[in-house]
Design a protein around this motif. Structure first.
Motif, mmCIF file in Angstrom:
data_model
loop_
_atom_site.group_PDB
_atom_site.id
_atom_site.type_symbol
_atom_site.label_atom_id
_atom_site.label_comp_id
_atom_site.label_asym_id
_atom_site.label_seq_id
_atom_site.Cartn_x
_atom_site.Cartn_y
_atom_site.Cartn_z
ATOM 1 N N GLU A 196 -83.387 47.394 6.342
ATOM 2 C CA GLU A 196 -82.844 46.045 6.132
ATOM 3 C C GLU A 196 -81.315 46.026 6.252
ATOM 4 O OE1 GLU A 196 -84.273 44.890 2.353
ATOM 5 O OE2 GLU A 196 -86.368 44.604 3.011
ATOM 6 N N VAL A 197 -80.663 47.065 5.723
ATOM 7 C CA VAL A 197 -79.195 47.119 5.794
ATOM 8 C C VAL A 197 -78.740 47.279 7.243
ATOM 9 C CG1 VAL A 197 -77.180 48.503 5.167
ATOM 10 C CG2 VAL A 197 -78.920 47.954 3.449
ATOM 11 N N ARG A 198 -79.400 48.079 8.037
ATOM 12 C CA ARG A 198 -79.027 48.255 9.446
ATOM 13 C C ARG A 198 -79.164 46.935 10.214
ATOM 14 N NH1 ARG A 198 -82.089 53.266 8.784
ATOM 15 N NH2 ARG A 198 -80.629 55.039 8.768
ATOM 16 N N ILE A 199 -80.276 46.223 9.925
ATOM 17 C CA ILE A 199 -80.445 44.927 10.595
ATOM 18 C C ILE A 199 -79.305 43.980 10.228
ATOM 19 C CG2 ILE A 199 -81.913 42.878 10.710
ATOM 20 C CD1 ILE A 199 -84.316 44.750 10.320
ATOM 21 N N GLU A 200 -78.919 43.958 8.967
ATOM 22 C CA GLU A 200 -77.834 43.071 8.534
ATOM 23 C C GLU A 200 -76.500 43.484 9.152
ATOM 24 O OE1 GLU A 200 -76.310 39.782 6.747
ATOM 25 O OE2 GLU A 200 -78.429 40.404 6.909
ATOM 26 N N ILE A 201 -76.287 44.792 9.308
ATOM 27 C CA ILE A 201 -75.037 45.254 9.942
ATOM 28 C C ILE A 201 -74.961 44.781 11.387
ATOM 29 C CG2 ILE A 201 -73.839 47.334 10.758
ATOM 30 C CD1 ILE A 201 -74.755 48.729 8.189
ATOM 31 N N LEU A 202 -76.035 44.880 12.144
ATOM 32 C CA LEU A 202 -76.036 44.407 13.524
ATOM 33 C C LEU A 202 -75.702 42.912 13.594
ATOM 34 C CD1 LEU A 202 -79.129 46.268 15.061
ATOM 35 C CD2 LEU A 202 -76.709 46.608 15.625
ATOM 36 N N LYS A 203 -76.353 42.152 12.683
ATOM 37 C CA LYS A 203 -76.085 40.709 12.713
ATOM 38 C C LYS A 203 -74.615 40.410 12.392
ATOM 39 C CE LYS A 203 -80.783 39.301 11.412
ATOM 40 N NZ LYS A 203 -81.607 38.620 10.372
ATOM 41 N N ARG A 204 -74.025 41.020 11.382
ATOM 42 C CA ARG A 204 -72.640 40.742 11.011
ATOM 43 C C ARG A 204 -71.663 41.196 12.075
ATOM 44 N NH1 ARG A 204 -71.128 39.874 5.766
ATOM 45 N NH2 ARG A 204 -69.059 39.701 6.739
ATOM 46 N N PHE A 205 -71.915 42.378 12.671
ATOM 47 C CA PHE A 205 -71.006 42.855 13.721
ATOM 48 C C PHE A 205 -71.032 41.918 14.918
ATOM 49 C CE2 PHE A 205 -70.514 47.670 12.733
ATOM 50 C CZ PHE A 205 -69.947 47.332 11.515
ATOM 51 N N GLU A 206 -72.206 41.369 15.227
ATOM 52 C CA GLU A 206 -72.298 40.440 16.337
ATOM 53 C C GLU A 206 -71.513 39.166 16.029
ATOM 54 O OE1 GLU A 206 -75.676 38.189 19.104
ATOM 55 O OE2 GLU A 206 -76.279 39.544 17.474
ATOM 56 N N VAL A 207 -71.625 38.712 14.780
ATOM 57 C CA VAL A 207 -70.880 37.509 14.388
ATOM 58 C C VAL A 207 -69.377 37.782 14.394
ATOM 59 C CG1 VAL A 207 -70.452 35.888 12.496
ATOM 60 C CG2 VAL A 207 -72.805 36.573 13.080
ATOM 61 N N GLU A 208 -68.943 38.925 13.900
ATOM 62 C CA GLU A 208 -67.527 39.254 13.783
ATOM 63 C C GLU A 208 -66.943 39.763 15.097
ATOM 64 O OE1 GLU A 208 -65.719 38.611 11.214
ATOM 65 O OE2 GLU A 208 -67.353 38.039 9.842
ATOM 66 N N GLY A 209 -67.763 39.961 16.101
ATOM 67 C CA GLY A 209 -67.268 40.447 17.384
ATOM 68 C C GLY A 209 -66.898 41.906 17.389
ATOM 69 N N ILE A 210 -67.490 42.653 16.519
ATOM 70 C CA ILE A 210 -67.224 44.097 16.451
ATOM 71 C C ILE A 210 -68.217 44.798 17.361
ATOM 72 C CG2 ILE A 210 -67.178 46.119 14.939
ATOM 73 C CD1 ILE A 210 -66.386 44.255 12.649
ATOM 74 N N GLU A 211 -67.677 45.651 18.223
ATOM 75 C CA GLU A 211 -68.520 46.328 19.210
ATOM 76 C C GLU A 211 -68.916 47.709 18.697
ATOM 77 O OE1 GLU A 211 -68.242 48.038 23.807
ATOM 78 O OE2 GLU A 211 -66.522 47.009 22.872
ATOM 79 N N ILE A 212 -70.193 48.014 18.913
ATOM 80 C CA ILE A 212 -70.681 49.380 18.652
ATOM 81 C C ILE A 212 -70.738 50.076 19.993
ATOM 82 C CG2 ILE A 212 -72.607 50.783 17.811
ATOM 83 C CD1 ILE A 212 -73.314 48.529 15.903
ATOM 84 N N PRO A 213 -69.836 51.003 20.278
ATOM 85 C CA PRO A 213 -69.733 51.572 21.627
ATOM 86 C C PRO A 213 -70.843 52.585 21.909
ATOM 87 C CG PRO A 213 -68.216 52.678 20.178
ATOM 88 C CD PRO A 213 -68.866 51.607 19.342
ATOM 89 N N TYR A 214 -70.962 52.849 23.223
ATOM 90 C CA TYR A 214 -71.841 53.933 23.647
ATOM 91 C C TYR A 214 -70.982 54.933 24.412
ATOM 92 C CZ TYR A 214 -71.771 50.998 27.850
ATOM 93 O OH TYR A 214 -71.373 50.231 28.904
ATOM 94 N N VAL A 215 -71.459 56.089 24.676
ATOM 95 C CA VAL A 215 -70.672 57.165 25.272
ATOM 96 C C VAL A 215 -70.348 56.836 26.733
ATOM 97 C CG1 VAL A 215 -70.639 59.622 25.838
ATOM 98 C CG2 VAL A 215 -71.731 58.831 23.722
ATOM 99 N N ARG A 216 -69.029 56.968 27.155
ATOM 100 C CA ARG A 216 -68.594 56.723 28.537
ATOM 101 C C ARG A 216 -67.795 57.919 29.021
ATOM 102 N NH1 ARG A 216 -65.865 50.929 28.994
ATOM 103 N NH2 ARG A 216 -65.988 51.562 31.185
ATOM 104 N N GLN A 217 -67.976 58.284 30.297
ATOM 105 C CA GLN A 217 -67.247 59.401 30.904
ATOM 106 C C GLN A 217 -66.805 59.025 32.319
ATOM 107 O OE1 GLN A 217 -69.872 62.725 30.793
ATOM 108 N NE2 GLN A 217 -69.459 63.197 28.608
ATOM 109 N N ASP A 218 -65.639 59.519 32.751
ATOM 110 C CA ASP A 218 -65.139 59.360 34.126
ATOM 111 C C ASP A 218 -65.398 60.648 34.881
ATOM 112 O OD1 ASP A 218 -64.268 56.819 33.667
ATOM 113 O OD2 ASP A 218 -62.253 57.461 33.067
#
Length: 797
Positions: A747-769
């Motif tokens: 339940e806490v993870r679901i709430e974190i996703l919803k709040r981050f989406e509202v606040e515009g906070i990005e959860i990044p994924y791994v990127r390489q050049d």
């Protein structure tokens, strides 16, 4: 005499209470031995009297066995007392030698008293051993006399002549006249002077007859009634009908005859000279009725479909008539023999009657051997002869019986004729009963019977339950057939009822195997006492758990430990009481246990180790039932702790049995050892450029909004690291019950996703050049490079 042993010196030194106790013990033992001696003398005197028959010898044998048993019990009591005295003297030690300090006067007095009593007991024990030897010798002598009497009766030879039969004929006429006079005078006397008792006895006998017959019809109507609608009854139905028809009807008649005899005797209607004749007449009626019922049940001349053997209708009637005729002849021989004995008729008459009866039975057997009663495969064809072996057997028995009579061995011929008729009938009945039990106990057979169908309809029983009931019913039929057949066979072979009673009593009270005596009654009593102790233990466990521990809000693990401890303690006490009640000497078991201790130490060391480990777990309680434990590769909930192993149920519902020694000797993790509080962690990563203080505030706000999250300790967020492509945080909070952790974290993870989406906070994924460089020496055009060496169309991944 045994009671004349002096004890004067001891009397002068001991208190009155002690003196009375010692004297009373010795006097009581002496009186018991004297009574046994007098009984043995009486048995010896009665053995010397002549004439004496087998029945009196059997009674004397029982009395001698009783004396031997009493003497054995007295010897055991004396040995016990002597062992106590020896132990006490060993504790007191030897008297002080010359020159040593004197001991207390009370110790000296007690040693002298015990020494004197030991000497007296030694003499009494020797006397008891001699008497027991005499009792065993008397038993052996009686057995020898009975064997000799039986042999003499059977093998006594008489010269047969016309004169003997002439004298027997005259004696028979006189006997019939005397019998009519005796019975007539008794009836006249009973009618004149005992009319009311006679009428009362007759009415009560008739009432008993109606009661037994009506009760038998009511209880066993379904078992003894032939269903005319069944054209082809099953084999089990035919067997059951034959067995239960014979048994129930014969037992009903037996009960009626016994009740009639007891009523006549109880109202003092019978005279001594008439009582044996009436008893023999009742026995004759019972014997003929039993044989007739058995023959009718097996051969069933009026109901061919219910017949157990393949014979023709004419053959069935012939066989029933021949069997009943042999029973009547044999029964009349017995009845007239009793009449001759009561009326003191000449011996020639008894011999002549036995000769005639044996000849008639032998001739009937010979005639039957030539009959053709066996049914062909085609019922329309006439019957065929017996199988060759059966025809030869009938002829051999008939010829041997006739030759035995002609040789003058009338007693042997009479005995053989009785065994052919009565023993054969009893064996057939017993065999039918065994076959019935086997048929009933066969898998799936009971469910097809009428009783099985009624039980299935009424109690909604399945096939397995009916099959188990059928197996128990089959064993019960076995027991009934053997309990009815074996005593009757023993009686027909010359054993007396007192012999059978003595054997049954000895079987249930004392079975001797070497030096060990086993009592069936004691064993049954021990099992009953153990069962009662087991039930009492279960009741105490349940009562304490539901009324004491539950009301006290005791932890589940503590309740389980208490219940387990009470269970082991109660069952241990029940075992000790049951073994003691069964008459098993615990000291013998201790000797056996000590002898096997080495083997137990090596062969059962793992079992003992697990047992001790189980006791440690129950007492020390490092974990309890309901705890979440982790040991090795096993993780789950503890379901049960026994003295050998612990049952752990994984979260996939697999039960794993772990030996207790493994749990004691290996590390065990317990999530709920002290309490059920658990800390939960949720790692969270955000993209570079995000305000970390804002992330921390959002996470704390979400955690504090969950009701199950504890406020003490408070939830907090740790900024863990600068990741390769993210800022790494971890939300930590505590829960009161660890079992809610998975649900709340989700339940806490679901709430974190919803709040981050509202606040515009990005959860990044791994990127390489990725940069691709050319090989040296290759054409630039081929390589696709510009002059500056970069790859055309380079892209970041």
């Amino acid at each position: 005499m045994l009671s004349a042993h002096p004890m004067g010196r001891v009397h002068a030194q001991q208190p009155a209470a002690t003196e009375v106790t010692a004297d009373s013990i010795n006097d009581e033992m002496a009186e018991r031995l004297e009574a046994s001696r007098q009984r043995l003398i009486d048995i010896r005197q009665r053995l010397e009297q002549t004439p004496i028959d087998d029945l009196k010898l059997a009674e004397l044998r029982v009395q001698a066995d009783e004396v031997a048993t009493e003497l054995e019990g007295a010897s055991a009591d004396l040995e016990t007392r002597l062992s106590q005295i020896q132990a006490r003297l060993a504790d007191l030690g030897e008297a002080p030698a010359a020159g040593q300090p004197a001991e207390a006067e009370a110790v000296t007095d007690e040693r002298n008293r015990l020494t004197t009593e030991r000497a007296e007991l030694t003499v009494i024990i020797d006397d008891a051993a001699n008497l027991r030897t005499n009792a065993n010798q008397a038993t052996s002598s009686i057995s020898t006399l009975r064997r000799d009497l039986f042999t003499q009766t059977l093998l006594k030879r008489t010269e047969l002549s016309l004169g003997l039969f002439g004298q027997a004929g005259e004696a028979f006429v006189r006997e019939m006249r005397d019998l009519g006079s005796t019975v007539g005078s008794w009836l006249s006397f009973a009618w004149k002077f005992k009319k009311l008792p006679l009428l009362a006895a007759i009415l009560l006998s008739l009432g008993a007859a109606l009661l037994f017959l009506s009760g038998g019809q009511r209880l066993f109507a379904r078992l003894i009634a032939r269903d005319p609608s069944l054209e082809q009854p099953t084999y089990i139905k035919r067997l059951s009908l034959a067995f239960w028809t014979t048994v129930t009807r014969t037992l009903s008649l037996t009960a009626f005859l016994v009740a009639s005899y007891l009523f006549l005797d109880g109202f003092n209607v019978m005279r001594r000279d008439v009582a044996p004749i009436i008893g023999a007449a009742f026995g004759f009626i019972w014997f003929v009725y039993f044989i007739w019922q058995l023959a009718d049940a097996v051969l069933s001349p009026r109901y061919p479909h219910w017949r157990l053997v393949r014979v023709t209708d004419r053959g069935a009637h012939l066989l029933v008539s021949a069997i009943v005729a042999m029973a009547v002849v044999n029964g009349l021989d017995y009845l007239l023999g009793v009449v001759s004995e009561v009326l003191n008729s000449p011996l020639e008459l008894t011999i002549a009657k036995s000769v005639v009866a044996s000849l008639v039975i032998g001739l009937i057997l010979l005639a039957l051997s030539f009959a053709r009663p066996v049914l062909h495969e085609d019922p329309a064809l006439p019957g065929r002869g017996w199988p060759r072996w059966l025809a030869v057997l009938l002829r051999v028995m008939g010829v041997l019986l006739i030759l035995t009579v002609m040789a003058g061995y009338a007693g042997l011929a009479r005995f053989v004729a009785t065994q052919i008729v009565l023993t054969g009938a009893v064996l057939v009945t017993t065999y039918i009963g065994i076959l019935s039990g086997k048929a009933v106990g066969k898998e799936g057979a009971f469910a097809r019977t009428g009783l099985g169908e009624r039980l299935a309809r009424r109690f909604q029983l399945g096939e397995v339950a009916l099959d188990q009931i059928g197996l128990a019913a089959g064993l019960l039929v076995y027991a009934i057939a053997l309990l009815l057949g074996i005593p009757l066979i023993l009686l027909t072979w010359g054993f007396q009822i007192t012999d059978i009673e003595a054997w049954i009593y000895r079987f249930f009270t004392r079975i001797t195997i070497g030096n060990i005596s086993i009592s069936i009654v004691g064993i049954l009593g021990g099992l009953l006492l153990f069962g009662l102790g087991y039930l009492a233990t279960k009741w105490v466990q349940k009562w304490i758990d539901s009324h004491v521990l539950a009301r006290s809000h005791v932890d589940t693990g503590v309740r389980n430990s208490v219940k387990t401890g009470i269970g082991y303690l109660g069952i241990g006490i029940a075992v000790i009481l049951g073994v003691s009640a069964a008459g098993i000497d615990l000291s013998s078991l201790a000797l056996v246990a000590s002898a096997l201790s080495v083997g137990i130490g090596f062969g059962l060391q793992n079992v003992v180790s697990n047992f001790v480990s189980g006791l440690i777990l129950l007492v020390e309680r490092p974990f309890k039932v309901g705890d979440h434990v982790v040991t090795g590769t096993t993780e789950g909930i503890v379901k049960r702790i026994s003295v050998r192993a612990t049952e752990i149920e994984t979260f996939r519902k697999q039960s794993i049995i772990v030996p207790n020694s493994d749990l004691i000797n290996a590390p065990v993790g317990n999530w709920t050892h002290r309490n059920r509080v658990q800390r939960s962690e949720i790692p969270v990563s955000v993209a570079y450029g995000t305000d970390p203080e804002k992330v921390i505030a959002i996470l704390l706000e979400i955690a504090r909004a969950v009701p199950e999250v504890l406020r003490n300790p408070e939830p907090h967020v740790d900024f863990l690291a600068f990741g390769a492509s993210s800022l790494d945080f971890e939300l930590r909070f505590c829960l009161a019950d660890y079992s809610d952790g998975i649900r709340i974290r989700a339940e806490v993870r679901i709430e974190i996703l919803k709040r981050f989406e509202v606040e515009g906070i990005e959860i990044p994924y791994v990127r390489q050049d990725i940069m691709i460089l050319p090989r040296p020496g290759r054409n630039r055009e081929a390589s696709g490079k510009d002059e500056d060496g970069t790859v055309e169309g380079g892209a970041g991944v």
